[in-house]
Write a protein that holds these residues in place. Structure first.
Motif, PDB file in Angstrom:
ATOM      1  N   PHE A 210       1.930   8.268   5.751  1.00 42.58           N
ATOM      2  CA  PHE A 210       1.485   7.177   5.011  1.00 42.58           C
ATOM      3  C   PHE A 210       1.357   5.916   5.755  1.00 42.58           C
TER       4      PHE A 210
ATOM      5  N   LEU B 118       9.727   2.576   3.486  1.00 42.64           N
ATOM      6  CA  LEU B 118       9.063   3.166   2.234  1.00 42.64           C
ATOM      7  C   LEU B 118       8.609   4.627   2.486  1.00 42.64           C
ATOM      8  N   CYS B 119       8.464   4.930   3.794  1.00 36.46           N
ATOM      9  CA  CYS B 119       7.954   6.288   3.982  1.00 36.46           C
ATOM     10  C   CYS B 119       9.036   7.499   4.120  1.00 36.46           C
TER      11      CYS B 119
ATOM     12  N   VAL C  33       0.172   9.352  -4.627  1.00 38.03           N
ATOM     13  CA  VAL C  33      -1.278   9.226  -4.002  1.00 38.03           C
ATOM     14  C   VAL C  33      -1.083  10.221  -2.720  1.00 38.03           C
ATOM     15  N   PRO C  34      -2.287  11.150  -2.415  1.00 39.92           N
ATOM     16  CA  PRO C  34      -2.013  12.167  -1.585  1.00 39.92           C
ATOM     17  C   PRO C  34      -2.563  11.640  -0.121  1.00 39.92           C
ATOM     18  N   PHE C  35      -2.373  12.517   0.882  1.00 39.14           N
ATOM     19  CA  PHE C  35      -2.940  12.096   2.123  1.00 39.14           C
ATOM     20  C   PHE C  35      -3.387  13.055   2.809  1.00 39.14           C
TER      21      PHE C  35
ATOM     22  N   TYR D  80      -0.599  15.297  11.171  1.00 41.95           N
ATOM     23  CA  TYR D  80      -0.855  14.015  10.969  1.00 41.95           C
ATOM     24  C   TYR D  80      -0.620  12.910  11.879  1.00 41.95           C
TER      25      TYR D  80
ATOM     26  N   VAL E 236      12.763  10.851  -4.804  1.00 41.95           N
ATOM     27  CA  VAL E 236      11.517  10.745  -4.961  1.00 41.95           C
ATOM     28  C   VAL E 236      10.890   9.233  -4.637  1.00 41.95           C
ATOM     29  N   LYS E 237      11.935   8.358  -4.376  1.00 44.87           N
ATOM     30  CA  LYS E 237      11.556   7.198  -3.889  1.00 44.87           C
ATOM     31  C   LYS E 237      12.484   6.290  -3.199  1.00 44.87           C
TER      32      LYS E 237
ATOM     33  N   MET F 205       1.569   4.168  -2.980  1.00 46.76           N
ATOM     34  CA  MET F 205       1.223   5.573  -2.645  1.00 46.76           C
ATOM     35  C   MET F 205       2.480   6.409  -3.124  1.00 46.76           C
ATOM     36  N   ALA F 206       3.604   5.919  -2.676  1.00 47.08           N
ATOM     37  CA  ALA F 206       4.892   6.646  -2.932  1.00 47.08           C
ATOM     38  C   ALA F 206       5.062   6.777  -4.461  1.00 47.08           C
ATOM     39  N   GLU F 207       4.862   5.532  -5.166  1.00 53.31           N
ATOM     40  CA  GLU F 207       5.242   5.483  -6.722  1.00 53.31           C
ATOM     41  C   GLU F 207       4.230   6.387  -7.333  1.00 53.31           C
TER      42      GLU F 207
ATOM     43  N   MET G 140       0.981  -1.223  -0.107  1.00 54.25           N
ATOM     44  CA  MET G 140      -0.046   0.024   0.170  1.00 54.25           C
ATOM     45  C   MET G 140       0.681   1.175  -0.047  1.00 54.25           C
ATOM     46  N   VAL G 141       1.986   1.168   0.760  1.00 53.47           N
ATOM     47  CA  VAL G 141       2.582   2.611   0.875  1.00 53.47           C
ATOM     48  C   VAL G 141       3.725   2.492  -0.288  1.00 53.47           C
ATOM     49  N   ALA G 142       4.091   1.627  -0.861  1.00 55.37           N
ATOM     50  CA  ALA G 142       5.021   1.625  -2.016  1.00 55.37           C
ATOM     51  C   ALA G 142       4.115   2.227  -2.912  1.00 55.37           C
TER      52      ALA G 142
ATOM     53  N   ILE H 206      -7.942   7.329  -0.282  1.00 59.88           N
ATOM     54  CA  ILE H 206      -7.493   6.990  -1.580  1.00 59.88           C
ATOM     55  C   ILE H 206      -6.241   5.904  -1.473  1.00 59.88           C
ATOM     56  N   THR H 207      -6.525   4.683  -1.576  1.00 57.26           N
ATOM     57  CA  THR H 207      -5.447   3.535  -1.545  1.00 57.26           C
ATOM     58  C   THR H 207      -5.803   2.788  -2.861  1.00 57.26           C
TER      59      THR H 207
ATOM     60  N   LYS I 234      -1.903   6.541   7.580  1.00 56.82           N
ATOM     61  CA  LYS I 234      -2.977   6.473   6.436  1.00 56.82           C
ATOM     62  C   LYS I 234      -3.345   4.876   6.329  1.00 56.82           C
ATOM     63  N   ILE I 235      -2.449   3.960   6.423  1.00 55.04           N
ATOM     64  CA  ILE I 235      -2.974   2.516   6.298  1.00 55.04           C
ATOM     65  C   ILE I 235      -3.242   1.880   7.671  1.00 55.04           C
TER      66      ILE I 235
END
Ligand code: SF4
Ligand code: SF4
Ligand code: SF4
Lengths: 259, 738
Positions: free
Chosen positions: B630, B96-97, A38-40, B703, B76-77, A33-35, A29-31, A51-52, B633-634
């Motif tokens: 993020f 990842l975050c 996707v906002p938060f 957040y 960026v990633k 959003m990062a790719e 999920m995080v990968a 949005i996920t 968020k999850i």
């Protein structure tokens, strides 16, 4: 028109997700959003408005302690083929903002065409589509990490998993530069597949016998979600647990699963 | 013509139909859509040259390699580094975050000085010169007045060199109070020294194990090096290696395990000892190892036969005797079985009885220092630095006892932040006049938050070196921000639980985004400012020079390769390692019933009918690093809903308390109370309630701040009688409708 691409072998990109391996960690999920930029928002606990593109569901067998069991189920867009590319969402879009690509089997979403009627969301049986109720806001400075290969979306449009289509384009470009070769399995992998620390997700061309997904989808424990709706999805799942396979479709209590 | 009502209506309908059939409304809708889509505040990310920079992630003790994708000077990633032996391309949720931490709103942009009352959030930006001058003056005044022992450091730094630098700072300045935050790794380390006099990092060759028995270790919930554990689990699944999880709650690990044994919390040691009893009485143990490498078996045998038969243990654990016997046989008869403990993610060391009971099981099956077993690993070492020459002031300060009471009991740098806090709060021995907080957030992460706050309120000068406005930084007098892990160079030695010696050098992936300085550089500057012996002890130009001094030749190669691993490493064979000192089933000098005595939870059963446990999840970062957006968020809406924390409870227990799904309730423990909401879950033992670690921050940004409750504030602190480590795993509680 129809046979325009007949000189090319058509691909059918898809996934096989092994639920026995998935631990429900949420890296996919995080990968994603990062790719995919996707906002938060400060509060994301209203999951109907969160949005996920990839969402990991938690299934339970409904039994009480200590017979309880849980299983995690990651759900990207299923890239339904329906019959001949008539995926549920594609057939209802009045703006042709979502389309079935017959060369790759990927269901696209073209944000600048979408005018937000949300018919597709109503039509999608997998809740794979999300509406931008708000403008995306990145706190000052955070827009620096945005990926230039994916355009951020605006308020009023629908978005969903694209099978990281931009990665396919990049892979094709690379292959072209390197002498017009065919793209190989490893050239095009989605962000969630790559990130999954458990190696639960396998991605590739379901039509290509050389690709891992080709074999995996034939596993005796493989199934698809809500298969009997005729959506013909391109995401397969594997679970050794019978109750999980049952939960994947609308089975009657005494009905048998499997083919 | 007269227009009557009917006529008007038909005209209106006709006009309506006309408009609808004309392209006008559709054109307008489309235009409107296009217009809204062109609002200029939707950012358009800039294109540029792409490249990848490799580094080592230091957000947790896992030591994974990362590959950061960059476009021009923007990161960026973050992805997993394919060639890194620990994570082999995988990456966890927190890793990842990372870019949200780097570019996030919660960073401290430059040095700050408090202007209003403590914790009121009013700061004045100051220059680095002023910041360093003021801290130097303070430290100099304290030292000159002959009380260097009253300066303390609390550090959660992952860098071995920085750790050594802090020790050196204490040595040269003259304070014994250099506090680190211990974890299960320290508890394991101590179990080795208590049971065999050895000195080693304990690691597990999980990839070659044939059976894994976990006493509450959240192997798939972030324990050890999380990505490595996920991959090991995939391997177990594919090769049919059985995983048994002993835990009161159906955690993610329990859900993925082949067998989940729900157990009364705190009684895991009893289960392990009863298993040992079965293994010994049925002669299922590995005779060769027991005879040639161990001692104390007879005494231990009598001890468990008298106190821990399966029948007795069944009453304590809630696991029936037949299951215990079956489990013991299965464990002992498997090839290469591993027993492992360390609750949740293992960030809190826990009580020693569990560690020693676990090691007993591993010894009985002879799986110490064998392929697929538990390894005693000797990591690469740093190069020696010139000795510190403490002056008279330093010598006098160092003569004071450490406030946390940890002293040379074991060959291990032991720190007890829990006891340090108690000593400061009670004003025992001597006061602390200045505290330097490095890469840690003690006001949030330590149990009994109220006591920590009380202790900190007694310290007149607190300097935080945090990169973020965390709970402790918000309560400090000055913040001297450190760059975040993607902006700095640091060494990481060993990866938690990983059996091969590794060494990593994290790289600056982007240039510093804020006006920060590495805490190592600041320490060197402070020492230089303090002059004399301090300046001599810190003769390096900067932290980078210091890294070079500790890594030697490896520094240059590591800058390129990012990591080194010794894949050919073999631990010393049992007959070799236990030749000088045998493995002792009962640690020498300790009575068996003291060594294996479980810690009871605080609170009486009468007033508090339930048991509250904290649990760890991959979706909540619960240590120094606060949850990035993020990750929050999850989080499931069964854990956090709006600002409310949901407490997990078995439907049976909830019913008994008159509570239902979603109800608001008050949870009360001997340490405090809080408002929560009820979440019914069949995956938790009746009588137990669970709250995740990682919520309830007071500081940070919109957040994270104010979401849920901090479970550490409800749980008191209990020191293990042998090690002094934090041993509280829960607390008694009661729930009432609110
Ligand atoms: S990253 Fe992999 S293991 Fe984690 S939730 Fe996604 S599919 Fe499951
Ligand atoms: S899952 Fe939903 S959005 Fe995706 S193709 Fe199928 S119907 Fe369309
Ligand atoms: S394929 Fe790409 S877009 Fe789809 S869920 Fe995975 S990461 Fe997201």
């Amino acid at each position: 028109m129809k046979n325009e691409q007949s000189h090319e072998t058509t691909k059918k990109f898809g996934m096989v997700i092994n639920l026995d391996l998935c631990t429900g960690c949420g890296s996919c999920m995080v990968a994603c959003m990062a790719e995919n930029n996707v906002p938060f928002k400060p509060d994301e606990t209203d999951k109907l408005k969160s949005i996920t593109w990839m969402r990991v569901y938690r299934l339970t067998n409904g039994k009480s302690f200590p017979e309880t069991d849980i299983c995690y189920l990651p759900r990207p867009c299923q890239h339904c083929e329906g019959h001949g590319g008539h995926s549920p969402c594609v057939s209802v879009c009045p703006a042709t903002a979502t389309d079935y690509d017959s060369q790759t089997g990927i269901v696209s979403q073209i944000y600048t065409r979408c005018f937000g009627c949300r018919y597709c969301m109503a039509a999608c049986p997998y809740h794979a589509r999300y509406f931008n109720w708000f403008d995306p806001v990145w706190p000052d400075g955070m827009e620096k990490y945005l990926n230039p290969n994916v355009s951020p979306r605006m308020r009023g449009v629908v978005e969903k998993c694209s099978f990281c289509y931009h990665r396919y384009q990049a892979a094709k470009d690379r292959a072209y530069v390197e002498g017009q070769r065919e793209i190989e399995e490893g050239d095009y992998q989605t962000a969630c597949t790559q990130a999954c620390p458990a190696g639960a997700i396998t991605f590739g061309d379901l039509n290509n016998p050389e690709h891992a997904v080709y074999k995996l989808k034939q596993d005796a424990n493989a199934f698809r979600l809500l298969e009997r709706l005729g959506t013909n999805p391109k995401v397969y799942y594997i679970s050794s647990k019978e109750w999980v396979r049952r939960a994947a479709d609308n089975y009657l209590p005494n009905e048998k699963t499997g083919k | 013509m007269k227009i009557d009502r009917r006529c008007f209506l038909s005209l209106a309908i006709g006009a309506g139909a006309g408009i609808a059939l004309s392209p006008l409304p559709w054109k307008l809708t489309d235009d409107l859509a296009i217009w809204t889509q062109n609002w200029q505040w939707t950012p358009v990310p800039k294109r540029g040259a792409a490249k990848t920079v490799n580094s080592v992630c230091t957000l947790c003790p896992g030591g994974c390699g990362i590959s950061v994708r960059k476009i021009d000077d923007r990161a960026v990633k973050i992805e997993g580094m394919e060639t890194h032996p620990v994570n082999r391309g995988g990456i966890c949720t927190l890793g990842l975050c990372g870019l949200q931490l780097l570019y996030g709103p919660t960073r401290v942009k430059g040095p700050l000085k408090r202007v209003a009352d403590r914790g009121k959030g009013q700061w004045m930006p100051i220059t680095w010169d002023q910041a360093i001058r003021e801290v130097t003056e303070k430290l100099s005044a304290i030292r000159k007045s002959g009380r260097p022992q009253s300066v303390a450091t609390m550090s959660g730094a992952s860098s071995a060199t920085l750790d050594a630098l802090l020790d050196r700072f204490g040595q040269a300045y003259g304070t014994p109070n250099t506090i680190r935050f211990p974890s299960v790794d320290d508890a394991y380390h101590l179990s080795v020294s208590l049971m065999s006099g050895g000195k080693a990092r304990v690691a597990f060759d999980f990839e070659h194990a044939g059976y894994v028995l976990s006493f509450g270790a959240g192997l798939l919930d972030g324990w050890g090096s999380p990505v490595r554990m996920f991959k090991a689990n995939a391997l177990w699944k594919q090769s049919g290696v059985k995983l048994v999880q002993v835990e009161p709650r159906l955690s993610r690990t329990a859900a993925k395990a082949d067998t989940w044994i729900s157990i009364v919390p705190g009684s895991e040691t009893a289960l392990a000892l009863a298993m040992a009893h079965v293994i010994i009485s049925e002669s299922l143990y590995q005779a060769e190892f027991v005879e040639s490498c161990s001692e104390g078996m007879e005494g231990f045998k009598e001890f468990v036969a008298a106190k821990y038969t399966p029948d007795i243990a069944a009453k304590m654990t809630g696991v029936d005797a037949a299951t215990i016997t079956m489990l013991a046989r299965e464990f002992a008869k498997s090839k290469r079985p591993i027993a492992v403990c360390g609750r949740g993610q293992g960030t809190i060391p826990g009580s020693m009885d569990m560690f020693m009971a676990t090691q007993v099981l591993n010894a009985l099956v002879g799986n110490l220092n064998q392929p697929g077993g538990v390894w005693f690993v000797t990591d690469q070492t740093m190069q020696e630095w010139p000795e510190v020459e403490p002056d008279a002031a330093a010598k006098a300060g160092l003569a004071y006892p450490r406030l946390d009471g940890a002293k040379g009991m074991v060959p291990l740098k032991r720190s007890l932040p829990n006891q340090f806090v108690q000593a400061v709060a009670s004003g025992k021995d001597y006061p602390i006049e200045a505290l330097l907080v490095i890469e840690s957030n003690p006001l949030y992460t330590l149990n009994d938050t109220a006591l920590v706050k009380q202790a900190f309120s007694k310290i007149p000068f607190i300097v935080s070196f945090s990169s973020f406005m965390d709970d402790t930084a918000a309560y400090a007098d000055m913040i001297l921000p450190n760059p975040v892990y993607l902006e700095r160079m640091e060494d990481v030695i060993g990866a938690s639980g990983f059996p091969y010696p590794t060494i990593g050098l994290s790289q600056p992936v982007v240039k510093p985004q804020c006006n920060t300085r590495h805490v190592g550089d600041v320490l060197i500057q402070l020492a230089k400012g303090l002059g004399d012996t301090m300046a001599r002890a810190f003769a390096w130009k900067d932290f980078s020079a210091c890294l070079e001094a500790s890594l030697g030749d490896r520094f240059k190669t590591l800058k390129k390769s990012v990591f080194q691993v010794d894949k050919s490493y073999q631990p010393p064979a049992p007959n070799e390692i236990f030749a000088s000192e045998r493995f002792s089933f009962i640690p020498r000098g300790i009575q068996a019933d003291v060594a294996f005595k479980p810690i009871a939870a605080e609170g009486d059963t009468g007033g508090y009918p339930l048991m509250l446990m904290a649990y760890d999840t991959m979706r909540l970062s619960n240590g120094y690093i606060g949850n990035p957006p993020f990750l929050t968020k999850i989080l499931e809406d069964t854990v956090l809903k709006n600002q409310d924390c949901l407490i997990e409870i078995n439907p049976k227990s909830a019913k008994a308390a008159g509570l239902d799904e979603g109800d608001r309730a008050e949870i009360q423990t001997p340490k405090g109370k809080a408002l929560v909401r009820i979440h019914l879950d069949d995956g938790i033992m009746p009588g137990i309630v669970a709250i995740p670690r990682g919520l309830g921050h007071e500081a940070y940004d919109v957040y994270l701040a104010g979401k849920g409750i901090n479970v550490n504030s409800l749980v008191g602190s209990l020191s293990d009688p042998i090690s002094g480590f934090e041993a509280a795993w829960g607390i008694r509680a009661k729930l009432s409708k609110a």
